[in-house]
Motif scaffolding. Structure first.
Motif, PDB file in Angstrom:
ATOM      1  N   ILE A 176       0.857  -1.195   0.000  1.00  0.00           N
ATOM      2  CA  ILE A 176       0.000   0.000   0.000  1.00  0.00           C
ATOM      3  C   ILE A 176       0.895   1.247   0.000  1.00  0.00           C
ATOM      4  O   ILE A 176       0.599   2.240  -0.670  1.00  0.00           O
ATOM      5  CB  ILE A 176      -0.976  -0.027   1.214  1.00  0.00           C
ATOM      6  CG1 ILE A 176      -1.867  -1.270   1.131  1.00  0.00           C
ATOM      7  CG2 ILE A 176      -1.834   1.246   1.295  1.00  0.00           C
ATOM      8  CD1 ILE A 176      -2.662  -1.424  -0.166  1.00  0.00           C
ATOM      9  N   GLY A 177       2.004   1.163   0.724  1.00  0.00           N
ATOM     10  CA  GLY A 177       2.980   2.265   0.690  1.00  0.00           C
ATOM     11  C   GLY A 177       3.602   2.416  -0.689  1.00  0.00           C
ATOM     12  O   GLY A 177       3.714   3.523  -1.229  1.00  0.00           O
ATOM     13  N   ALA A 178       3.995   1.278  -1.274  1.00  0.00           N
ATOM     14  CA  ALA A 178       4.660   1.334  -2.592  1.00  0.00           C
ATOM     15  C   ALA A 178       3.688   1.818  -3.664  1.00  0.00           C
ATOM     16  O   ALA A 178       4.073   2.557  -4.578  1.00  0.00           O
ATOM     17  CB  ALA A 178       5.222  -0.042  -2.958  1.00  0.00           C
ATOM     18  N   ILE A 179       2.428   1.427  -3.540  1.00  0.00           N
ATOM     19  CA  ILE A 179       1.441   1.891  -4.525  1.00  0.00           C
ATOM     20  C   ILE A 179       1.293   3.413  -4.410  1.00  0.00           C
ATOM     21  O   ILE A 179       1.316   4.133  -5.400  1.00  0.00           O
ATOM     22  CB  ILE A 179       0.082   1.163  -4.333  1.00  0.00           C
ATOM     23  CG1 ILE A 179       0.221  -0.306  -4.740  1.00  0.00           C
ATOM     24  CG2 ILE A 179      -1.016   1.844  -5.160  1.00  0.00           C
ATOM     25  CD1 ILE A 179      -1.000  -1.173  -4.426  1.00  0.00           C
ATOM     26  N   GLY A 180       1.185   3.905  -3.176  1.00  0.00           N
ATOM     27  CA  GLY A 180       1.053   5.357  -2.994  1.00  0.00           C
ATOM     28  C   GLY A 180       2.283   6.088  -3.520  1.00  0.00           C
ATOM     29  O   GLY A 180       2.176   7.049  -4.293  1.00  0.00           O
ATOM     30  N   TRP A 181       3.451   5.625  -3.105  1.00  0.00           N
ATOM     31  CA  TRP A 181       4.677   6.349  -3.486  1.00  0.00           C
ATOM     32  C   TRP A 181       4.979   6.209  -4.984  1.00  0.00           C
ATOM     33  O   TRP A 181       5.156   7.212  -5.691  1.00  0.00           O
ATOM     34  CB  TRP A 181       5.863   5.841  -2.647  1.00  0.00           C
ATOM     35  CG  TRP A 181       7.162   6.498  -3.024  1.00  0.00           C
ATOM     36  CD1 TRP A 181       7.374   7.833  -3.213  1.00  0.00           C
ATOM     37  CD2 TRP A 181       8.403   5.833  -3.279  1.00  0.00           C
ATOM     38  NE1 TRP A 181       8.688   8.045  -3.569  1.00  0.00           N
ATOM     39  CE2 TRP A 181       9.338   6.846  -3.609  1.00  0.00           C
ATOM     40  CE3 TRP A 181       8.829   4.499  -3.233  1.00  0.00           C
ATOM     41  CZ2 TRP A 181      10.666   6.548  -3.914  1.00  0.00           C
ATOM     42  CZ3 TRP A 181      10.156   4.210  -3.534  1.00  0.00           C
ATOM     43  CH2 TRP A 181      11.060   5.233  -3.866  1.00  0.00           C
ATOM     44  N   TRP A 226       4.447   7.433   0.747  1.00  0.00           N
ATOM     45  CA  TRP A 226       5.840   7.662   1.153  1.00  0.00           C
ATOM     46  C   TRP A 226       5.965   7.522   2.677  1.00  0.00           C
ATOM     47  O   TRP A 226       6.882   6.893   3.189  1.00  0.00           O
ATOM     48  CB  TRP A 226       6.273   9.068   0.709  1.00  0.00           C
ATOM     49  CG  TRP A 226       7.747   9.263   0.725  1.00  0.00           C
ATOM     50  CD1 TRP A 226       8.613   8.976  -0.287  1.00  0.00           C
ATOM     51  CD2 TRP A 226       8.538   9.792   1.807  1.00  0.00           C
ATOM     52  NE1 TRP A 226       9.894   9.283   0.091  1.00  0.00           N
ATOM     53  CE2 TRP A 226       9.878   9.785   1.373  1.00  0.00           C
ATOM     54  CE3 TRP A 226       8.254  10.246   3.084  1.00  0.00           C
ATOM     55  CZ2 TRP A 226      10.929  10.226   2.168  1.00  0.00           C
ATOM     56  CZ3 TRP A 226       9.286  10.683   3.885  1.00  0.00           C
ATOM     57  CH2 TRP A 226      10.605  10.677   3.430  1.00  0.00           C
ATOM     58  N   GLU A 227       4.976   8.050   3.364  1.00  0.00           N
ATOM     59  CA  GLU A 227       5.016   8.034   4.829  1.00  0.00           C
ATOM     60  C   GLU A 227       4.862   6.611   5.377  1.00  0.00           C
ATOM     61  O   GLU A 227       5.510   6.241   6.368  1.00  0.00           O
ATOM     62  CB  GLU A 227       3.920   8.977   5.361  1.00  0.00           C
ATOM     63  CG  GLU A 227       4.095   9.402   6.802  1.00  0.00           C
ATOM     64  CD  GLU A 227       3.317   8.526   7.762  1.00  0.00           C
ATOM     65  OE1 GLU A 227       3.641   8.513   8.951  1.00  0.00           O
ATOM     66  OE2 GLU A 227       2.369   7.833   7.316  1.00  0.00           O
ATOM     67  N   ILE A 228       4.037   5.796   4.717  1.00  0.00           N
ATOM     68  CA  ILE A 228       3.912   4.387   5.138  1.00  0.00           C
ATOM     69  C   ILE A 228       5.275   3.702   4.994  1.00  0.00           C
ATOM     70  O   ILE A 228       5.748   3.012   5.901  1.00  0.00           O
ATOM     71  CB  ILE A 228       2.854   3.638   4.272  1.00  0.00           C
ATOM     72  CG1 ILE A 228       1.443   4.124   4.613  1.00  0.00           C
ATOM     73  CG2 ILE A 228       2.961   2.120   4.465  1.00  0.00           C
ATOM     74  CD1 ILE A 228       0.342   3.552   3.695  1.00  0.00           C
ATOM     75  N   LEU A 229       5.923   3.922   3.835  1.00  0.00           N
ATOM     76  CA  LEU A 229       7.214   3.263   3.603  1.00  0.00           C
ATOM     77  C   LEU A 229       8.274   3.791   4.561  1.00  0.00           C
ATOM     78  O   LEU A 229       9.124   3.040   5.045  1.00  0.00           O
ATOM     79  CB  LEU A 229       7.669   3.468   2.150  1.00  0.00           C
ATOM     80  CG  LEU A 229       6.896   2.681   1.095  1.00  0.00           C
ATOM     81  CD1 LEU A 229       7.439   2.993  -0.295  1.00  0.00           C
ATOM     82  CD2 LEU A 229       6.954   1.175   1.352  1.00  0.00           C
ATOM     83  N   TYR A 230       8.228   5.093   4.836  1.00  0.00           N
ATOM     84  CA  TYR A 230       9.216   5.683   5.751  1.00  0.00           C
ATOM     85  C   TYR A 230       9.077   5.052   7.138  1.00  0.00           C
ATOM     86  O   TYR A 230      10.070   4.677   7.773  1.00  0.00           O
ATOM     87  CB  TYR A 230       9.026   7.204   5.833  1.00  0.00           C
ATOM     88  CG  TYR A 230      10.126   7.901   6.609  1.00  0.00           C
ATOM     89  CD1 TYR A 230      11.287   8.327   5.959  1.00  0.00           C
ATOM     90  CD2 TYR A 230      10.019   8.096   7.986  1.00  0.00           C
ATOM     91  CE1 TYR A 230      12.305   8.949   6.652  1.00  0.00           C
ATOM     92  CE2 TYR A 230      11.042   8.715   8.698  1.00  0.00           C
ATOM     93  CZ  TYR A 230      12.176   9.143   8.025  1.00  0.00           C
ATOM     94  OH  TYR A 230      13.190   9.743   8.719  1.00  0.00           O
ATOM     95  N   THR A 231       7.841   4.920   7.589  1.00  0.00           N
ATOM     96  CA  THR A 231       7.601   4.319   8.907  1.00  0.00           C
ATOM     97  C   THR A 231       8.126   2.882   8.926  1.00  0.00           C
ATOM     98  O   THR A 231       8.814   2.475   9.864  1.00  0.00           O
ATOM     99  CB  THR A 231       6.089   4.344   9.231  1.00  0.00           C
ATOM    100  OG1 THR A 231       5.641   5.690   9.116  1.00  0.00           O
ATOM    101  CG2 THR A 231       5.808   3.837  10.644  1.00  0.00           C
ATOM    102  N   LEU A 232       7.808   2.126   7.888  1.00  0.00           N
ATOM    103  CA  LEU A 232       8.256   0.724   7.850  1.00  0.00           C
ATOM    104  C   LEU A 232       9.783   0.630   7.753  1.00  0.00           C
ATOM    105  O   LEU A 232      10.401  -0.201   8.418  1.00  0.00           O
ATOM    106  CB  LEU A 232       7.621  -0.015   6.663  1.00  0.00           C
ATOM    107  CG  LEU A 232       6.124  -0.301   6.784  1.00  0.00           C
ATOM    108  CD1 LEU A 232       5.575  -0.865   5.464  1.00  0.00           C
ATOM    109  CD2 LEU A 232       5.833  -1.291   7.920  1.00  0.00           C
ATOM    110  N   SER A 233      10.361   1.493   6.951  1.00  0.00           N
ATOM    111  CA  SER A 233      11.812   1.338   6.756  1.00  0.00           C
ATOM    112  C   SER A 233      12.586   1.825   7.990  1.00  0.00           C
ATOM    113  O   SER A 233      13.776   1.539   8.115  1.00  0.00           O
ATOM    114  CB  SER A 233      12.282   2.018   5.469  1.00  0.00           C
ATOM    115  OG  SER A 233      12.616   3.341   5.712  1.00  0.00           O
TER     116      SER A 233
END
Ligand code: ACO
Length: 311
Positions: free
Chosen positions: A120-125, A165-172
């Motif tokens: 979902i993060g990658a789709i958004g970003w 981007w924010e989802i991926l940032y949180t996960l990473s």
């Protein structure tokens, strides 16, 4: 009359002005727009599926609310775009029918699964990021209703990209397993996201004419390059890598070089043989069939109201 219309149309295009629904326009201009705008609308509608699938599994109430808002935005985009297409004279029901019967195209990207929350993060970003890169120039498309619809759509898309981007940032920046999940999502979505811009320029039959008519402002490859240049520093800020060993800054060109994409895969997905083409269409058909009684009831109610107004 056609000659006057033609001259006026040519002049509008030459002066980079807008063509409006009541203006005379060549048949092929109309056809090209119905094709592009309806494919775009179908993409927004089918594009609700990979993410809709995660609404019940979002990891917090806040994330669930954000995701619901985003999926609703996509539905709204589809509806604006069907409205824009309708102003060209093709009824909405005909466009729905083309999607229902599998005749219509929609973006290749939505035939890939959203396997994990990181997707979902990658789709958004990446996916919404590619969508904005492609759509900002479409705000200046020569056909008025399409260009105007794009303005609002782009504003919403930039919110979508930020949330991804924010989802991926949180996960990473979470646990090792979370970071790995984010990296895996980026690895799977990077290539297909770059293919959203369409085939390479020398295999893009429609680009030349669409650019001459000021519908498309940049070629598929130019926009793809612009997107790559934009996401490389963003990936660095995320602490994730892009899955392309040939990705390298080229001082001479002033751009990043990137490796060849898998075009056989792309054409196969566009032909209907991607991982989820069948499932996406089957889901669309089921939703449409199940909603038929609502449309019939709404139409019957509207007819009754209209009759009452006349009596
Ligand atoms: N997925 C599926 N089909 C594609 C894709 C893709 N990523 N890229 C190109 N195609 C199709 C084209 O629709 C065209 O098919 P057609 O001639 O049967 O209609 C064919 O491949 C050849 O491509 P081009 O000649 O390059 O087509 P075109 O000039 O229309 O350019 C593009 C393709 C860039 C996608 C253009 O139509 C466009 O900008 N569309 C608006 C944006 C859009 O639709 N975005 C959808 C995804 S974004 C989102 O929904 C969040």
């Amino acid at each position: 009359e056609a000659r006057v219309g033609w001259e006026r149309f040519e002049q509008l295009i030459a002066e980079d002005k807008r063509v409006e629904p009541r203006d005379w326009m060549p048949n092929n201009y109309r056809k090209t727009l119905v094709r592009q705008v309806s494919q775009h609308a179908h993409s927004e509608i089918i594009g609700m599926q990979p993410e809709g699938n995660w609404i019940t599994r979002a990891p917090s109430l806040k994330r669930k609310a954000v995701l619901m808002a985003k999926v609703q935005d996509e539905a709204g985009h589809g509806l604006y775009l069907y409205s824009a297409a309708e102003t060209l004279g093709t009824p909405r029901d005909e466009l729905y029918e083309q999607l229902y019967t599998g005749k219509a195209k929609y973006s290749s990207i939505f035939n890939y699964p959203a396997r994990t929350w990181a997707d979902i993060g990658a789709i958004g970003w990446l996916v919404d990021g590619a969508a904005i890169t492609n759509q900002v120039p479409l705000c200046r498309a020569s056909y008025g209703p399409y260009g105007r619809a794009m303005v609002r759509i782009c504003k919403e898309e930039s919110f979508h990209q930020r949330q991804g981007w924010e989802i991926l940032y949180t996960l990473s920046h979470g646990t090792q397993a979370q970071k790995q999940m984010a990296q895996d999502a980026v690895d799977r979505f990077y290539g297909p996201a770059l293919q959203m811009f369409g085939p390479p320029d020398d295999e893009s039959p429609n680009s030349k004419q669409s650019m001459a008519w000021n519908i498309k402002r940049f070629s598929n490859d130019d926009l793809r390059q612009r997107f790559v240049d934009m996401i490389v520093p963003q990936a660095e800020a995320l602490g994730l890598t892009l899955p392309d060993p040939e990705l390298k800054w080229n001082d001479e060109r002033g751009h990043y070089d990137y490796g060849d994409l898998d075009w056989d895969e792309f054409f196969s997905v566009v032909k209907g043989n991607g991982p989820l083409n069948h499932q996406r269409l089957a889901h669309y058909r089921a939703a449409r069939d199940e909603g038929a009684w609502v449309r019939e009831a709404a139409a019957a109610y509207a007819a009754k109201q209209q009759q009452a107004a006349h009596d």
